[in-house]
Enzyme design. Structure first.
Site, PDB file in Angstrom:
ATOM      1  N   ASP A 181      19.609  33.869 -71.438  1.00 32.02           N
ATOM      2  CA  ASP A 181      19.044  32.558 -71.748  1.00 32.02           C
ATOM      3  C   ASP A 181      19.104  31.722 -70.481  1.00 32.02           C
ATOM      4  OD1 ASP A 181      18.059  30.384 -73.412  1.00 32.02           O
ATOM      5  OD2 ASP A 181      20.062  29.533 -73.300  1.00 32.02           O
ATOM      6  N   SER A 182      18.448  30.586 -70.510  1.00 30.58           N
ATOM      7  CA  SER A 182      18.450  29.699 -69.351  1.00 30.58           C
ATOM      8  C   SER A 182      19.812  29.053 -69.122  1.00 30.58           C
ATOM      9  CB  SER A 182      17.396  28.596 -69.521  1.00 30.58           C
ATOM     10  OG  SER A 182      17.681  27.806 -70.661  1.00 30.58           O
TER      11      SER A 182
ATOM     12  N   CYS B 212      14.403  26.769 -80.077  1.00 32.01           N
ATOM     13  CA  CYS B 212      15.204  26.924 -78.861  1.00 32.01           C
ATOM     14  C   CYS B 212      16.619  27.241 -79.319  1.00 32.01           C
ATOM     15  CB  CYS B 212      15.181  25.638 -78.033  1.00 32.01           C
ATOM     16  SG  CYS B 212      16.314  25.641 -76.614  1.00 32.01           S
TER      17      CYS B 212
ATOM     18  N   GLU C 242      23.876  21.041 -73.434  1.00 35.22           N
ATOM     19  CA  GLU C 242      24.572  21.566 -72.259  1.00 35.22           C
ATOM     20  C   GLU C 242      25.718  20.647 -71.826  1.00 35.22           C
ATOM     21  OE1 GLU C 242      23.973  24.353 -70.117  1.00 35.22           O
ATOM     22  OE2 GLU C 242      22.595  25.210 -71.584  1.00 35.22           O
TER      23      GLU C 242
ATOM     24  N   HIS D 104      19.339  26.566 -78.082  1.00 41.45           N
ATOM     25  CA  HIS D 104      20.282  25.457 -77.918  1.00 41.45           C
ATOM     26  C   HIS D 104      20.363  24.601 -79.193  1.00 41.45           C
ATOM     27  CE1 HIS D 104      19.849  26.313 -73.615  1.00 41.45           C
ATOM     28  NE2 HIS D 104      20.859  25.512 -73.377  1.00 41.45           N
TER      29      HIS D 104
ATOM     30  N   CYS E 157      15.946  32.896 -75.528  1.00 46.03           N
ATOM     31  CA  CYS E 157      15.386  31.680 -74.928  1.00 46.03           C
ATOM     32  C   CYS E 157      13.985  31.510 -75.483  1.00 46.03           C
ATOM     33  CB  CYS E 157      15.357  31.819 -73.407  1.00 46.03           C
ATOM     34  SG  CYS E 157      14.482  30.492 -72.537  1.00 46.03           S
TER      35      CYS E 157
END
Length: 269
Positions: free
Chosen positions: A10-11, A184, A152, A186, A73
């Protein structure tokens, strides 16, 4: 049986929500995770840049001779995977197919919302796949670029998060969707706030959880599970600071990951 590891990337940290689900669905598997924390987020990048990053991430994971790679992602799954899936000699699984499959079965009024990064929403991949299932579906999409930085930095349930959720989702809620794809990986960390705002009548589709279910079925069908009985190995690699990844990553996974993280130079791949 196949005792090779599962590769996941993932990013940044968000893909750990998918890893958590994979650990639950496939408790006997080794997992190698790469979080491109030095270049997060992918969602604001150009398609060419996303393609470059995705190819490099896959090449890095290929150095471990993995049996499958999961692109945890939404941006890379939507903007890159359709173009590069035939370039590599290892199966590559993205998060979109599984999430769409779950959403079209969950909706009762055929109104589905999709939220994701700017790159994911611009790709139109969710709308395309949903309409391939049923052209009568109505899809309402919204880019939510602030969600990844919030996650994040650990702002899972803060007042600023609630304000931004309301700002982004007001229009989708007004359309009367009964299903919302968290496009996403996240975003499940914001699931509590999103659910409170959208209301009890809206089903949230966690793309990480759905891809874990899909991966389990794939390994079942191909008889490709690991048959080892010793303790699983989970290894983590990042392209930036290790300590912050260990701290927040442990929250994402709900398990300690101290000492299992290594930093790599992803630009070499």
């Amino acid at each position: 049986m196949n005792n090779k590891s599962i590769g996941v990337f993932d990013s940044g940290l968000g893909g750990l929500t998918a890893v958590k689900q994979i650990m639950q669905e496939l408790p006997n598997e080794n997992i190698i995770y790469f979080g491109d924390t030095g270049r997060v987020p992918y969602g604001t990048r150009s398609r060419d840049t996303i393609l470059k990053y995705t190819r490099g991430d896959i090449r890095f994971l290929r150095t471990f001779d993995v049996k499958v790679i999961v692109i945890a992602c939404g941006t890379a799954s939507s903007a890159a995977l359709p173009m590069i899936k035939d370039e590599f000699d290892v199966p590559i699984v993205g998060v979109i197919d599984a999430a769409v499959y779950a959403a079209v079965r969950a909706t009762k009024n055929k109104k589905i919302g999709v939220i994701g990064t700017s790159g994911t929403i611009k790709s139109g991949e969710y709308e395309k796949q949903i309409n391939e299932y049923d052209s009568g579906m109505q899809v309402f999409s919204k880019a939510c670029p602030m969600f990844v930085p919030l996650v994040e930095n650990g702002y899972f349930d803060a007042e600023v998060t609630r304000l931004i959720v309301e700002e982004y989702l007001e229009g989708i809620r007004a359309e009367g969707v009964d299903t919302l794809i968290l496009g996403c990986t996240h975003y499940p960390l914001l699931e509590k706030v999103i659910s409170e705002y959208m209301g009890d009548g809206v089903t949230l589709i966690n793309s990480g959880a759905e891809v874990a279910k899909y991966l389990k079925k794939k390994l079942d069908d191909e008889l490709a599970h690991s048959d080892k009985i010793d303790k699983c190995q989970y290894r983590y690699y990042v392209s930036d600071d290790i300590s912050s990844f260990e701290e927040l990553g442990s929250i994402f996974l709900e398990r300690e990951i101290n000492g299992q993280v290594n930093k790599i130079d992803i630009e070499k791949y």
